[in-house]
Design a protein around this motif. Sequence first.
Motif, PDB file in Angstrom:
ATOM      1  N   VAL A  76       0.969  -1.698  -0.205  1.00 12.27           N
ATOM      2  CA  VAL A  76      -0.082  -0.042  -0.313  1.00 12.27           C
ATOM      3  C   VAL A  76       1.190   1.045   0.189  1.00 12.27           C
ATOM      4  O   VAL A  76       0.634   2.422   1.021  1.00 12.27           O
ATOM      5  N   SER A  77       1.569   0.856  -0.890  1.00 16.54           N
ATOM      6  CA  SER A  77       3.054   2.420  -1.342  1.00 16.54           C
ATOM      7  C   SER A  77       2.141   3.272  -1.220  1.00 16.54           C
ATOM      8  O   SER A  77       2.706   4.586  -1.293  1.00 16.54           O
TER       9      SER A  77
ATOM     10  N   LYS B  55      -6.183   5.801 -13.150  1.00 16.44           N
ATOM     11  CA  LYS B  55      -6.930   5.701 -13.771  1.00 16.44           C
ATOM     12  C   LYS B  55      -8.010   4.961 -13.520  1.00 16.44           C
ATOM     13  O   LYS B  55      -7.822   3.753 -13.219  1.00 16.44           O
ATOM     14  N   MET B  56      -9.765   5.259 -13.418  1.00 14.81           N
ATOM     15  CA  MET B  56      -9.966   3.849 -13.542  1.00 14.81           C
ATOM     16  C   MET B  56     -10.986   2.638 -13.891  1.00 14.81           C
ATOM     17  O   MET B  56     -10.152   2.937 -15.818  1.00 14.81           O
ATOM     18  N   GLY B  57     -10.326   1.835 -13.250  1.00 14.04           N
ATOM     19  CA  GLY B  57     -10.644   0.875 -14.063  1.00 14.04           C
ATOM     20  C   GLY B  57     -11.961  -0.154 -14.276  1.00 14.04           C
ATOM     21  O   GLY B  57     -13.102   0.879 -14.476  1.00 14.04           O
ATOM     22  N   PRO B  58     -11.889  -0.728 -15.532  1.00 18.15           N
ATOM     23  CA  PRO B  58     -13.471  -1.442 -15.218  1.00 18.15           C
ATOM     24  C   PRO B  58     -14.203  -1.842 -14.599  1.00 18.15           C
ATOM     25  O   PRO B  58     -15.478  -2.193 -14.947  1.00 18.15           O
TER      26      PRO B  58
ATOM     27  N   LYS C  40      -3.381   1.760 -11.351  1.00 17.43           N
ATOM     28  CA  LYS C  40      -2.324   2.690 -12.015  1.00 17.43           C
ATOM     29  C   LYS C  40      -1.136   1.576 -12.116  1.00 17.43           C
ATOM     30  O   LYS C  40      -0.267   0.816 -10.636  1.00 17.43           O
ATOM     31  N   ASP C  41      -0.538   1.516 -13.217  1.00 17.06           N
ATOM     32  CA  ASP C  41       0.946   0.772 -13.408  1.00 17.06           C
ATOM     33  C   ASP C  41       0.958  -0.383 -12.841  1.00 17.06           C
ATOM     34  O   ASP C  41       1.446  -1.315 -12.290  1.00 17.06           O
ATOM     35  N   GLY C  42      -0.512  -1.095 -13.112  1.00 20.43           N
ATOM     36  CA  GLY C  42      -1.158  -2.604 -13.069  1.00 20.43           C
ATOM     37  C   GLY C  42      -1.067  -2.940 -11.416  1.00 20.43           C
ATOM     38  O   GLY C  42      -1.441  -3.931 -11.689  1.00 20.43           O
ATOM     39  N   ARG C  43      -1.668  -1.542 -10.261  1.00 19.37           N
ATOM     40  CA  ARG C  43      -1.982  -1.935  -9.215  1.00 19.37           C
ATOM     41  C   ARG C  43      -3.070  -2.210  -9.157  1.00 19.37           C
ATOM     42  O   ARG C  43      -3.630  -0.431  -9.821  1.00 19.37           O
ATOM     43  N   ARG C  44      -4.377  -1.596  -8.280  1.00 20.97           N
ATOM     44  CA  ARG C  44      -5.272  -1.282  -8.444  1.00 20.97           C
ATOM     45  C   ARG C  44      -4.865  -0.562  -7.176  1.00 20.97           C
ATOM     46  O   ARG C  44      -4.787  -0.590  -6.041  1.00 20.97           O
ATOM     47  N   LEU C  45      -6.224   0.197  -6.644  1.00 20.74           N
ATOM     48  CA  LEU C  45      -6.538   1.196  -5.405  1.00 20.74           C
ATOM     49  C   LEU C  45      -7.042   0.581  -4.387  1.00 20.74           C
ATOM     50  O   LEU C  45      -8.691   0.859  -4.441  1.00 20.74           O
ATOM     51  N   SER C  46      -6.626  -0.905  -3.826  1.00 24.76           N
ATOM     52  CA  SER C  46      -7.072  -0.902  -2.812  1.00 24.76           C
ATOM     53  C   SER C  46      -6.305  -1.787  -1.627  1.00 24.76           C
ATOM     54  O   SER C  46      -5.372  -2.101  -1.516  1.00 24.76           O
TER      55      SER C  46
ATOM     56  N   ARG D 165     -15.592   3.604  -2.334  1.00 30.13           N
ATOM     57  CA  ARG D 165     -16.256   3.266  -3.998  1.00 30.13           C
ATOM     58  C   ARG D 165     -16.381   3.902  -4.393  1.00 30.13           C
ATOM     59  O   ARG D 165     -15.994   4.082  -6.247  1.00 30.13           O
ATOM     60  N   ALA D 166     -17.310   5.772  -4.273  1.00 33.42           N
ATOM     61  CA  ALA D 166     -17.889   5.966  -5.037  1.00 33.42           C
ATOM     62  C   ALA D 166     -16.302   6.422  -6.097  1.00 33.42           C
ATOM     63  O   ALA D 166     -17.154   7.167  -6.827  1.00 33.42           O
ATOM     64  N   ILE D 167     -15.333   7.057  -5.388  1.00 31.21           N
ATOM     65  CA  ILE D 167     -14.371   7.744  -5.886  1.00 31.21           C
ATOM     66  C   ILE D 167     -12.914   6.564  -6.931  1.00 31.21           C
ATOM     67  O   ILE D 167     -12.133   7.294  -7.280  1.00 31.21           O
ATOM     68  N   GLY D 168     -13.821   5.419  -7.241  1.00 32.40           N
ATOM     69  CA  GLY D 168     -12.912   4.205  -7.723  1.00 32.40           C
ATOM     70  C   GLY D 168     -11.290   3.766  -6.395  1.00 32.40           C
ATOM     71  O   GLY D 168     -11.345   3.143  -6.514  1.00 32.40           O
ATOM     72  N   ILE D 169     -11.914   3.536  -5.035  1.00 30.15           N
ATOM     73  CA  ILE D 169     -10.999   3.166  -4.148  1.00 30.15           C
ATOM     74  C   ILE D 169     -11.914   1.770  -3.612  1.00 30.15           C
ATOM     75  O   ILE D 169     -12.976   1.950  -3.201  1.00 30.15           O
ATOM     76  N   GLU D 170     -11.357   0.582  -3.735  1.00 30.77           N
ATOM     77  CA  GLU D 170     -11.971  -0.295  -2.779  1.00 30.77           C
ATOM     78  C   GLU D 170     -11.268  -0.781  -1.420  1.00 30.77           C
ATOM     79  O   GLU D 170      -9.843  -0.626  -1.649  1.00 30.77           O
ATOM     80  N   MET D 171     -12.194  -0.361  -0.493  1.00 34.49           N
ATOM     81  CA  MET D 171     -11.603  -0.632   0.799  1.00 34.49           C
ATOM     82  C   MET D 171     -12.140  -1.879   1.297  1.00 34.49           C
ATOM     83  O   MET D 171     -13.572  -2.224   1.821  1.00 34.49           O
ATOM     84  N   LYS D 172     -11.936  -3.055   1.581  1.00 35.71           N
ATOM     85  CA  LYS D 172     -12.535  -4.719   1.849  1.00 35.71           C
ATOM     86  C   LYS D 172     -12.041  -4.434   3.868  1.00 35.71           C
ATOM     87  O   LYS D 172     -11.191  -3.465   4.423  1.00 35.71           O
ATOM     88  N   ILE D 173     -13.331  -4.554   4.105  1.00 35.58           N
ATOM     89  CA  ILE D 173     -13.464  -4.606   6.136  1.00 35.58           C
ATOM     90  C   ILE D 173     -13.105  -6.407   6.439  1.00 35.58           C
ATOM     91  O   ILE D 173     -13.784  -7.179   5.566  1.00 35.58           O
TER      92      ILE D 173
END
Length: 564
Positions: free
Chosen positions: A312-313, A385-388, A394-400, A424-432
Amino acid sequence: MTAAHVQTGLNNRFTRLRRCLLAALLALPFPAIAAAPQTCGTVIVPPGVGLGTPPASVTSLNPLLIGSTYDGEAVSLLYEGLLFVNSKHEIDYSRSIASGIDVSADDTIFTVTMKPWAWSDGKPVTASDVKYTYDLIKKLGPTYPDYGAGGIPGTVKSFTLLSPNQFQIVTTHPVNPIWFELVGLAQLTPYPQHVWGKYSINQMWRRQSDPAFFKVVDGPFRLVSFELGRHIIFGPNPTYQGHQPRIRRFIMTFLHSAGSEIEGMRTGSIDMSNLPFSLWKAGHELKNVRIVRTAPNFGFDYMQLNYKNPKVSFFRDVKVRQAIADSIDEKAKIKLLFHNTTRVQHGPVPVDPPTFLSPTAKAGQYPVGFDPAKARKLLDQAGWKMGPDGIREKDGRRLSFTYLASSGGTTSLLRSEMTQQTLRAIGIEMKIRQVTFNQLLALSNRPLAWEAMGFGWSLGSYPSDGAQLRTGGSYNQAGYSDKKMDRLLDAVTTTPGMGALYKYQDYAAEQQPEIFEEEPGVVVLANPHLRGVRKFLSGGAWAANYLYFDKQSCTAQLADATTP
């Protein structure tokens, strides 16, 4: 049998239990001197009242080794502080052992004068007892929970006894007197050297829950009994020189669920409890219960981000951190979950009371606040950038990332889920992932075992968050490091006045080294016949010596306790 019959039976059972308990308490021997006149009644509460936290147990009574705020509540009844800091974060000398502090012009010499005070065995409380506490802190080192806070002992050049009631501390360099007094000197509660000095540190560790070790006290109460896992019973300390208690017994009963608090208030088996937000409606439907709203604790909640974990750098990018903060709708959470008992938190300085807020903060001019459009723009600028699937890449990594939350609280989980949705509404995944609080603490010291986690941070009476945000700070498990932040924190502790504190908090609010979140307010349920509740909750520690029952209830309790 109808539900009404069952309920009546439960009520009768709890009434009998309380009657038996009161009778047993009144029958307990009260050694030495009798309790102060005009005392009556027993107040029964679970630990944590006034904190808004779930009830739990007390495990230690040694104030230098305490592991939880619950332990601290118990200890505060037994030992009087050198300095009493009120809810306005000012020293109240009328409730302190110290009668005054003289500070040299260069802010390096602090001369403390103490008023006459006595231990419960008749020995005087002296400056030597304060130095004994200071020396114990040095011996304990980082084992002492607040080691380093307020510059104790690191910034102390010398500690000199001037007389039995006066001592002098010289610091290694000029310090901010407000910070040093409220955070540093306030730790130096005197403890009975003539009793404790007979024991080694190891022996003190082994006896931290042994009632016999804590017989000599100087606070408003003394220890009657302590049964681990069940309760602690306190009685008035007849030699106390402050405001004498007006109750015969004060009991901390150990409950372990929010539901048990509500049930205890419904049946009358306890006299005060927190009102859990998850049981808001049930609490307000209780009969013969007074509802008391108090200010939030002096602190804040936060999402801690792991700067040490390479997975998570992206947390090292201030734009990502600002976007996370901008996406969180604190006002919605405050309304839906916390019933408008608190206010939005933007930085490391609590908003209630606003004593230490910078002019910028007081004006509401925060660099980060709820603004999803701005959050999306920041992430675009940072190259995400928003993924499918709706999650940025970014650079093959998901913002998760995975967020560790303390289990056991319905409201806490709902709060996490609301944050999850807004991210999630802005494109970030937070798993709990929920874990016990003890697991949370253990994992926080394993850099590769977590990515983000939720905590609450209680401050003393001066909001310098150096332990968390300074490079190498004692509570900086996340590995946050910023040279400008370090310089600003140094200035907070060395520059007189509030200017340096203002600069630090404004920079932290901009940088969001951790995502600052609101501190929930506190709502307390109380026996309607119990008086002094607000005074009980008004300071940084319990003031149970100000509690008392009205005349009607006092008469009824005494009659109930002696009726077969």
